[in-house]
Scaffold this active site. Structure first.
Site, PDB file in Angstrom:
ATOM      1  N   GLU A 208     -14.666 -93.468 -18.924  1.00 38.01           N
ATOM      2  CA  GLU A 208     -13.444 -92.844 -18.421  1.00 38.01           C
ATOM      3  C   GLU A 208     -12.256 -93.797 -18.430  1.00 38.01           C
ATOM      4  O   GLU A 208     -11.125 -93.379 -18.711  1.00 38.01           O
ATOM      5  CB  GLU A 208     -13.653 -92.298 -17.005  1.00 38.01           C
ATOM      6  CG  GLU A 208     -14.477 -91.011 -16.934  1.00 38.01           C
ATOM      7  CD  GLU A 208     -15.982 -91.253 -16.919  1.00 38.01           C
ATOM      8  OE1 GLU A 208     -16.391 -92.431 -16.993  1.00 38.01           O
ATOM      9  OE2 GLU A 208     -16.743 -90.278 -16.848  1.00 38.01           O
TER      10      GLU A 208
ATOM     11  N   HIS B 164     -19.482 -85.089  -5.846  1.00 37.60           N
ATOM     12  CA  HIS B 164     -19.143 -84.194  -6.956  1.00 37.60           C
ATOM     13  C   HIS B 164     -18.315 -83.006  -6.498  1.00 37.60           C
ATOM     14  O   HIS B 164     -18.105 -82.078  -7.255  1.00 37.60           O
ATOM     15  CB  HIS B 164     -20.419 -83.647  -7.625  1.00 37.60           C
ATOM     16  CG  HIS B 164     -21.113 -84.630  -8.514  1.00 37.60           C
ATOM     17  ND1 HIS B 164     -21.660 -85.783  -8.057  1.00 37.60           N
ATOM     18  CD2 HIS B 164     -21.338 -84.625  -9.853  1.00 37.60           C
ATOM     19  CE1 HIS B 164     -22.220 -86.442  -9.066  1.00 37.60           C
ATOM     20  NE2 HIS B 164     -22.035 -85.766 -10.159  1.00 37.60           N
TER      21      HIS B 164
HETATM   22  C1  LIG Z   1     -18.638 -91.769 -14.147  1.00 34.54           C
HETATM   23  C2  LIG Z   1     -19.293 -90.472 -14.470  1.00 34.54           C
HETATM   24  N1  LIG Z   1     -18.912 -89.806 -15.571  1.00 34.54           N
HETATM   25  C3  LIG Z   1     -19.499 -88.649 -15.908  1.00 34.54           C
HETATM   26  C4  LIG Z   1     -20.484 -88.114 -15.129  1.00 34.54           C
HETATM   27  C5  LIG Z   1     -21.153 -86.806 -15.513  1.00 34.54           C
HETATM   28  N2  LIG Z   1     -22.504 -87.062 -16.001  1.00 34.54           N
HETATM   29  C6  LIG Z   1     -23.565 -86.936 -15.207  1.00 34.54           C
HETATM   30  S1  LIG Z   1     -25.005 -87.352 -15.979  1.00 34.54           S
HETATM   31  C7  LIG Z   1     -24.190 -87.690 -17.410  1.00 34.54           C
HETATM   32  C8  LIG Z   1     -24.934 -88.132 -18.633  1.00 34.54           C
HETATM   33  C9  LIG Z   1     -25.635 -89.415 -18.416  1.00 34.54           C
HETATM   34  O1  LIG Z   1     -26.308 -89.762 -19.587  1.00 34.54           O
HETATM   35  P1  LIG Z   1     -27.368 -90.928 -19.563  1.00 34.54           P
HETATM   36  O2  LIG Z   1     -26.775 -92.124 -18.899  1.00 34.54           O
HETATM   37  O3  LIG Z   1     -27.881 -91.098 -20.934  1.00 34.54           O
HETATM   38  O4  LIG Z   1     -28.496 -90.403 -18.584  1.00 34.54           O
HETATM   39  P2  LIG Z   1     -29.479 -89.163 -18.772  1.00 34.54           P
HETATM   40  O5  LIG Z   1     -28.850 -88.020 -18.026  1.00 34.54           O
HETATM   41  O6  LIG Z   1     -29.658 -88.905 -20.221  1.00 34.54           O
HETATM   42  O7  LIG Z   1     -30.724 -89.604 -18.100  1.00 34.54           O
HETATM   43  C10 LIG Z   1     -22.825 -87.484 -17.262  1.00 34.54           C
HETATM   44  C11 LIG Z   1     -21.831 -87.675 -18.327  1.00 34.54           C
HETATM   45  C12 LIG Z   1     -20.832 -88.823 -13.967  1.00 34.54           C
HETATM   46  N3  LIG Z   1     -21.760 -88.362 -13.126  1.00 34.54           N
HETATM   47  N4  LIG Z   1     -20.244 -89.997 -13.674  1.00 34.54           N
END
Ligand SMILES: Cc1ncc(C[n+]2csc(CCOP(=O)(O)OP(=O)(O)O)c2C)c(N)n1
Ligand SMILES: Cc1ncc(C[n+]2csc(CCOP(=O)(O)OP(=O)(O)O)c2C)c(N)n1
Ligand SMILES: [Mg+2]
Ligand SMILES: [Mg+2]
Lengths: 347, 337, 347, 337
Positions: D54, D123
């Site tokens: 971000e 959230h």
């Molecule tokens: C700073 C932030 N940006 C965006 C989100 C929304 N978000 C929640 S889970 C996620 C994906 C995370 O991907 P990864 O780190 O690969 O973990 P996975 O869910 O695949 O285990 C996102 C973008 C968030 N919670 N926090």
């Protein structure tokens, strides 16, 4: 010493508890999002098997299994997911914000924040609990978040006893991580002063041995390590993942989306036909990737471990029944804890 | 009673805290230089220089506090909070609530705040209203050496995340580096009242959330924190020359906010002038207005605060910061209403 | 084509303008902090010589030379540093916040923010100005700031035409950067998908050629590069740097600090003697490092270029006089612009 | 007049903007899925998926806006601003001032805000008061599909950084994913008034900073934005059953804030109740209190806002968010004062 039966029991418990949670969610007894760790039991159990009293863990939005594996009661976790007053956090946190002070185990729904938190746990260990360590769990998508990268460097600079565990399923929600990630994750970690390894998370034994080495390093004051582990996550990003729904119920789920999509593809004003085709191709690839993400036996860490167990069929059946019973018991406790009319809470 | 400068009081109180409690650890950028004496006395393990990674080290403070330390983080300037806000507003502020009250985050973030020395709008913000907007955080702003030391001890002893904001015009060590840089050719409008003063022989924590009445008056209540208190006191002197008697209330803590102390005074004066070095909108001035209206007290109200990005040009900077003249004029206008 | 005379003129102009600014600061005509780029002219000129209309640059707290080299009037910059109404930004920004829309040149006093800003400039170039590029300048200390690391990755993922230029003087204010930085900076950049090089910034010709290659890559759509250049900065972090003062006026500047330091070292309660000695040793090393940072001829990019010029002594004298005159003229303009009584502004 | 859901209105207006102005580019995490239709129509160059970075992509928006684009950034949830606050408060908000008004930053950040669907306190924040505290930023919060499209166009056309905050309970697409996930076993307390409604054939920008009087009343003024408007309207219905006539003022824009519209109404009702889904302290409720006091209007005042971290438990969550019952009770109490 690697104890395959104990590991299998742990992984199976995680699987069953998460399945129970999925059921409750499906029933509407849990509101909002639900991120589970089905498919990554080998990583969670293989690493956390090494932790004991005074060791700490920082989890991300997918923290249920981590809490269980650190010894938090299944019932307390399930109740927390349901928002009940006698849940792990009194119903204030929910599944993304599980906290257990006794286990020095914390979670956060903000991607990347497990890194700094684990550094803090490790700093406290340096001062107050010699030879204790901290583990951070996060996804490969989180490796693009600045605070996580900063924390790798800080851990290196301060020689903090942290193990950074990256669970790489290749996807962050709907985004193919390789498409938005430069370089390689191990090289990135190394460029931040933390050396690491890349292994498959399907075989818990491999994870276990690798984690043992890295945690030993941390305990003996040799600083942080980075463990990248791959896994498949058949449920998609969260329960009710629209991509999964599109794959499994194409008629019901795809149809309402198709109209706008076709009109977007055809309407005047916009990119060239070639660019539009490229975009559609990528959308199809995204759905296809989801469709192919079936755990199957070959990628299922629980089944893989089960196959390799050296115990009698009877003992195995006994163990599995025990696990089922424990989980059933936890589930019942949770349901009994529902206040009268509680089923209506989120309805 | 000893006599100390503002900076000396802070370092002295911090030394006392570190001596008495092994769990107090200091970290942040350049702390080996900024806190050279503490670095020498307590060693690098307890006074640790950090990379320019505010998100990592503020987040580290959160974890460390949860796991038993009492981190004291030197953020240097509060403006830098913006690069690491998540550690504070989404983590530190929320752990206690999320854990159902079972887990706390006893950490202190110290930072310089405010302008008046020509450093521009990215280095002279106050931002206490920005911090206090988020439930779960505390913010103190001392205006004298005695308060600085006392509030500092209280901040360290508190179980919540506390911001300890130091008005840079009062802080000789920061101002020497950022403002004069060893020159004798510049001078800044430094309030004499807060730069040095009597301090106790041994530091005791001052309760957080208790305002101090710096001056008792009958016609108008002037409330604020930090530099504003000194400006207000000067303005009150001028006003008394015109027969206007002003109270000056030093809030000392922005969160928790001692609404009662302000209301009590306004009850007798019927007029409230809030003076704020932070931005005007959605901040301290509004919060005190709400307190007045909620109390049902009939009161006339005015506010002086920073209304835009602070200009670099020191002449314009002086004008946008709450100064004696603006306070004086606003108070006079309020008397006429 | 590398034009040594033109480069020398540019570097010398930067040097003289910054010296003029230092003089004004010393006189109290500029308030607050002042970060100059004396010692890094080879980097600034060597890179920016390649930029033209439509190219963009994002600068950090040390942006005076960058603005000059992009063609902003020296007088406008000097006036801005003085906070005058007819300065580059009307006196609103000051030396850390220099902006010139016409030159697509921006600065910021927040460490690391040049990275994202340059990515934005580059994104706009991709859409609006094909073959145009963006350059980000920052120090080695900034390489530990999350947003800068994120921006390297983003540039790689989006193939943005950015050149990331790291001016490595080994120090961030008083902190030895190697002591708080894990891995190596080139490896770190590579792990973020941006390949790079490490060169000395003393020889402008080397910088110039390296930058040419990297900027060509960017212009032809091949994405970002990372250029790490080393330099010495004899004035310390900013004008009036306490470390420099301690080194140059040990009696006046060290004495008031020594008392508290000795008592800190001796007083009861605190770390072990060994730990205290280690701390004092590091403080001494920090001061020693500062003392050794003398530009000298060997590390001075301006003098180095001067030596290699292939022009007559007359022409050289002519050129140097011209530069002096231009700078003198700019200075006079600025002083004339001072409002009556303006000298008292910050007094 | 067409009929659209809130989400459709937003996508429709955005499509119009992208068609009419090549400079409008969309980026953020998962935009290829979130904006599948736009992605298909305009291609990846104009609708670009970003890494979870971000700080980088909000900062990129700042630079891109300065260099001639009109970036429309999908931040998904406003809570995530905390990891990238610097790009907004120290860069985007300040470029115009720093450059002496010579350079502007026309960018939009779109994000979902607010709770009511059980996603927990990290959230479900609203944070508009937090953003509006910083000079140089604008924030709009639509409460109907027609306003959503109109304000969106205005935000894109504006020369300043504008936050476009979407109450998630109104946004079918976000809520479907975050709240129900395809289940029919959960329902949320979704106000019927805002989820879908009539929209113009062709979108026109709505002026920023103009409140709308949603309901005219004579006894009490209820002001707020987003979901609060629908809750307030319901409460006003109940109140009218008791002979209490309430105005409902939809601020629509938090910054600039249409103080005049509120004051004008309070002038006739003499009572102001501010309803806010954001945190109570140092926020919108206080800012409107200050406006009332500064105006000198005699008015009774009360506020309903979020007073702590939002609990996960949906039952407690319902209680801490401003709901119809709380508004109704507060209005009745205010009538008695
Ligand atoms: C700073 C932030 N940006 C965006 C989100 C929304 N978000 C929640 S889970 C996620 C994906 C995370 O991907 P990864 O780190 O690969 O973990 P996975 O869910 O695949 O285990 C996102 C973008 C968030 N919670 N926090
Ligand atoms: C985010 C942030 N943290 C801290 C500072 C204070 N600060 C200003 S310059 C500086 C050192 C920068 O070091 P480096 O990047 O190496 O650049 P140099 O000054 O050596 O050119 C620091 C820490 C800041 N301006 N912004
Ligand atoms: Mg992933
Ligand atoms: Mg440096």
């Amino acid at each position: 010493m690697f104890d395959s039966v104990s590991l299998y029991r742990k992984m199976l418990t995680c699987r069953r508890v998460e399945e129970a949670i999925a059921g409750l969610w499906q029933e509407g007894l849990i509101s909002g999002e639900m991120h589970l760790g089905i498919g990554e039991e080998g990583i969670n159990a293989g690493v956390l098997d090494h932790l004991g009293d005074g060791d700490a863990v920082a989890l991300d939005h997918r923290g249920t299994a981590g809490m269980l594996l650190r010894g938090v009661e299944a019932a307390a976790i399930i109740k927390e997911c349901m928002g009940l007053e006698d849940g792990l956090c009194g119903g204030m946190g929910g599944h993304m914000h599980l906290f257990s002070k006794d286990h020095l185990a914390a979670s956060s729904g903000i991607v990347g924040s497990a890194g700094p938190t684990a550094c803090g746990f490790a700093l406290a260990a340096q001062h107050l609990r010699p030879k204790k360590v901290a583990v951070a769990f996060f996804g490969e998508g989180a490796m693009n978040q600045g605070m996580l990268m900063e924390s790798l460097n800080l851990a290196a600079a301060w020689d903090l006893p942290v193990l950074f565990v990256c669970r790489d399923n290749g996807t962050a929600i709907t985004t193919s991580s390789p498409a938005v990630t430069g370089g390689s994750l191990e090289e990135r970690a190394r460029g931040l002063g933390v050396s690491g390894k890349n292994i498959s998370g399907v075989d818990v034994e491999v994870v276990w041995h690798e984690a043992a080495v890295m945690l030993d390093r941390a305990r003996s004051g040799k600083g942080p390590s980075f463990l990248r582990t791959t896994c498949l996550r058949p449920q998609g990003h969260f329960l009710g993942d629209p991509l999964i729904r599109m794959v499994h119920k194409p008629v019901a789920e795809m149809k309402p989306r198709t109209g706008p999509l076709v009109s977007a593809a055809m309407s005047s004003g916009g990119a060239s036909i070639a660019q539009r085709l490229a975009a559609i191709t990528k959308i199809m690839a995204m759905i296809g990737r989801t469709a192919r993400t079936q755990l199957g036996s070959a990628h299922d860490p629980v089944l893989q471990m089960r196959k390799k167990l050296k115990i009698t069929a009877d003992d195995l059946a006994g163990l599995e029944e025990e696990v089922e019973l424990t989980v059933k018991d936890a589930l019942e406790q949770a349901l009994q804890s529902l206040p009268a009319g509680g089923e209506e809470a989120t309805k | 009673m000893r006599e100390m400068t503002f900076s000396q009081a802070i370092e002295d109180a911090l030394t006392q805290a570190m001596k008495e409690d092994q769990r107090v650890v200091v970290f942040g950028e350049d702390v080996h230089a900024l806190r050279m004496n503490l670095y020498t006395r307590f060693g690098e393990k307890r006074v640790r220089p950090a990379p320019i990674s505010e998100s990592a080290f503020l987040g580290t403070a959160v974890g460390a506090a949860m796991a038993g330390l009492r981190p004291f983080v030197e953020l240097i300037l509060i403006d830098f909070l913006a690069v690491a806000a998540d550690a504070i507003i989404n983590q530190a502020a929320k752990v206690e609530a999320f854990s159902g009250g079972r887990w706390k985050v006893p950490m202190v973030v110290r930072a310089g705040c405010g302008g008046g020395y020509g450093d521009g709008g990215q280095h002279e913000q106050s931002l206490w209203g920005w911090i206090a907007h988020i439930p779960g955080l505390k913010v103190v702003v001392p205006s004298t050496p005695a308060d600085a030391g006392g509030l500092l001890l209280a901040a360290i002893a508190d179980e919540s995340p506390v911001f300890f904001l130091e008005p840079k015009l009062l802080t000789d060590d920061l101002l020497e580096v950022l403002g004069s840089g060893g020159r004798t050719t510049v001078t800044y409008d430094i309030p004499t009242g807060g730069r040095s003063g009597p301090v106790p022989e041994r530091w005791e924590p001052l309760a957080l959330g208790r305002a101090a009445v710096r001056r008792e008056g009958t016609d108008i209540t002037i409330a604020g924190a930090g530099i504003a208190i000194h400006r207000a006191t000067e303005a009150a002197d001028l006003l008394s020359g015109e027969g206007i008697s002003a109270s000056v209330i030093d809030l000392r803590s922005i969160a928790p906010l001692d609404r009662d102390a302000v209301l009590k005074d306004v009850e007798s004066t019927g007029r409230l002038l809030v003076v704020d070095d932070d931005y005007r909108d959605f901040g301290l001035t509004g919060e005190l207005a709400a307190a007045v209206l909620e109390s049902g007290l009939p009161a006339r109200f005015a506010r002086i605060a920073v209304e835009g990005t602070i200009p670099f040009d020191p002449k314009r900077e002086q004008k946008v910061l709450p100064n004696v003249e603006r306070i004086y004029e606003a108070a006079r206008r309020l008397m006429e209403r």
